[in-house]
Design a protein around this motif. Structure first.
Motif, short mmCIF file in Angstrom:
data_model
loop_
_atom_site.label_atom_id
_atom_site.label_comp_id
_atom_site.label_asym_id
_atom_site.label_seq_id
_atom_site.Cartn_x
_atom_site.Cartn_y
_atom_site.Cartn_z
N GLY A 62 5.22 4.03 12.83
CA GLY A 62 4.79 5.38 13.21
C GLY A 62 4.52 6.22 12.32
O GLY A 62 3.53 7.04 12.55
N MET A 63 4.95 6.27 11.03
CA MET A 63 4.53 7.10 9.69
C MET A 63 3.17 6.63 9.57
O MET A 63 2.29 7.66 9.41
CB MET A 63 5.41 7.10 8.63
N LEU A 64 2.88 5.46 9.67
CA LEU A 64 1.45 5.33 9.12
C LEU A 64 0.59 5.43 10.09
O LEU A 64 -0.76 5.82 9.85
CB LEU A 64 1.39 3.60 8.91
N ALA A 65 0.96 5.50 11.33
CA ALA A 65 -0.17 5.91 12.55
C ALA A 65 -0.27 7.59 12.32
O ALA A 65 -1.55 7.81 12.67
CB ALA A 65 0.48 5.49 13.84
N ALA A 66 0.54 8.27 12.13
CA ALA A 66 0.27 9.72 11.66
C ALA A 66 -0.48 10.08 10.69
O ALA A 66 -1.14 10.78 10.77
CB ALA A 66 1.89 10.31 11.83
N PHE A 67 -0.20 9.18 9.46
CA PHE A 67 -1.23 9.23 8.47
C PHE A 67 -2.57 9.01 8.97
O PHE A 67 -3.52 9.93 8.47
CB PHE A 67 -0.93 8.42 7.45
N ALA A 68 -2.85 7.97 9.54
CA ALA A 68 -4.14 7.61 9.97
C ALA A 68 -4.83 8.45 11.06
O ALA A 68 -6.07 8.73 10.74
CB ALA A 68 -3.89 6.20 10.59
N VAL B 133 -1.92 5.49 0.66
CA VAL B 133 -0.61 5.09 1.07
C VAL B 133 0.11 4.39 -0.13
O VAL B 133 -0.58 3.41 -0.64
CB VAL B 133 -0.68 4.19 2.37
N ALA B 134 1.24 4.53 -0.63
CA ALA B 134 2.01 3.87 -1.19
C ALA B 134 3.17 3.51 -0.87
O ALA B 134 4.14 4.26 -0.76
CB ALA B 134 2.21 4.61 -2.78
N TRP B 135 3.32 2.12 -0.15
CA TRP B 135 4.37 1.87 0.59
C TRP B 135 5.26 1.07 -0.01
O TRP B 135 5.16 -0.09 -0.14
CB TRP B 135 3.58 1.03 1.96
N LEU C 80 0.70 9.41 1.83
CA LEU C 80 2.11 8.84 2.49
C LEU C 80 2.77 7.86 1.59
O LEU C 80 2.31 7.02 1.04
CB LEU C 80 1.87 8.18 3.67
N LEU C 81 4.01 8.05 0.96
CA LEU C 81 4.77 7.72 -0.02
C LEU C 81 6.10 7.24 0.72
O LEU C 81 6.90 8.05 1.27
CB LEU C 81 4.87 8.64 -1.02
N GLY C 82 6.24 5.87 0.64
CA GLY C 82 7.72 5.39 1.17
C GLY C 82 8.30 4.84 0.00
O GLY C 82 7.77 4.04 -0.72
#
Length: 214
Positions: A36-42, A115-117, A146-148
């Motif tokens: 979900g976080m990746l979808a928001a980032f995209a 993204v740094a996941w 986006l940093l996880g």
């Protein structure tokens, strides 16, 4: 981060690459919150023109492939040549490169998103400012990050990883400290998420933006 430390991390992931590929992508597929976080980032990157993005510490390429499926133009970069080889084999339509987050093989203001996941797991706290500076350098003004990462404030030493005997140190970083570091580097932190799965370390995701005029 010293050359010796980088070499140790590279050797670790070259050793565990195939086992990591077997174990981690299925976990990612089950992580509805993270996706979900990746979808928001995209969505944010596409809304700002859909410029190229980088998946840093891409491992075997599963996150890069997910971002591509969300409509992004993505390149994966990883320190481990063995991981990059698996990513290229598994996702031949996508570009992957060997590189370090402390010295990204990218020109200034190249990316619309990074993204740094879970990619700073072996990064000592004193090295984080160098990596954040590279994030800022390579993002366009207005670009998104986006940093996880694992949340906490300790060093975890292990002698086994992904079924292999290894010597490895992992770092858990306090989300407030990482957010402050991003803000001091010129980012605006726009969203924070802390997760807690049973029998797993606490996780944190920070969504940030390089201001359009800075």
């Amino acid at each position: 981060m010293t050359d010796h430390h980088l070499a140790n991390v590279r050797a670790l992931y070259d050793t565990v690459a195939e086992s990591y590929h077997d174990l981690v992508p299925p976990r990612f597929a089950a992580d509805a919150v993270g996706r979900g976080m990746l979808a928001a980032f995209a969505d944010l990157v596409r809304a700002d023109g859909g410029r190229p993005v980088a998946d840093l510490g891409c491992g075997p390429g599963h996150v890069a492939a997910h971002l591509a499926a969300l409509g992004l133009s993505v390149t994966g970069i990883d320190l481990s040549p063995a991981m990059v080889a698996i990513a290229r084999r598994s996702h031949p339509a996508l570009p992957f490169e060997v590189g370090s987050m402390t010295d990204l093989p990218l020109p200034d203001a190249r990316l619309g998103g990074i993204v740094a996941w879970w990619s700073i797991v072996h990064t000592p706290p004193q090295v984080l400012p160098m990596i954040v500076a590279e994030f800022h350098r390579t993002l366009v003004p207005g670009g998104h990050l986006l940093l996880g990462f694992h949340a906490g404030d300790e060093v975890v030493r292990r002698d086994q990883a992904y079924g292999h005997p290894v010597t490895v140190e992992s770092y858990r970083h306090p989300p407030e400290r990482v957010a402050g570091l991003l803000e001091r580097a010129g980012f605006t932190v726009t969203a924070r998420l802390v997760t807690q799965e049973p029998d797993s370390p606490q996780g944190a995701c920070l969504l940030a933006r390089r201001p359009a005029a800075d």
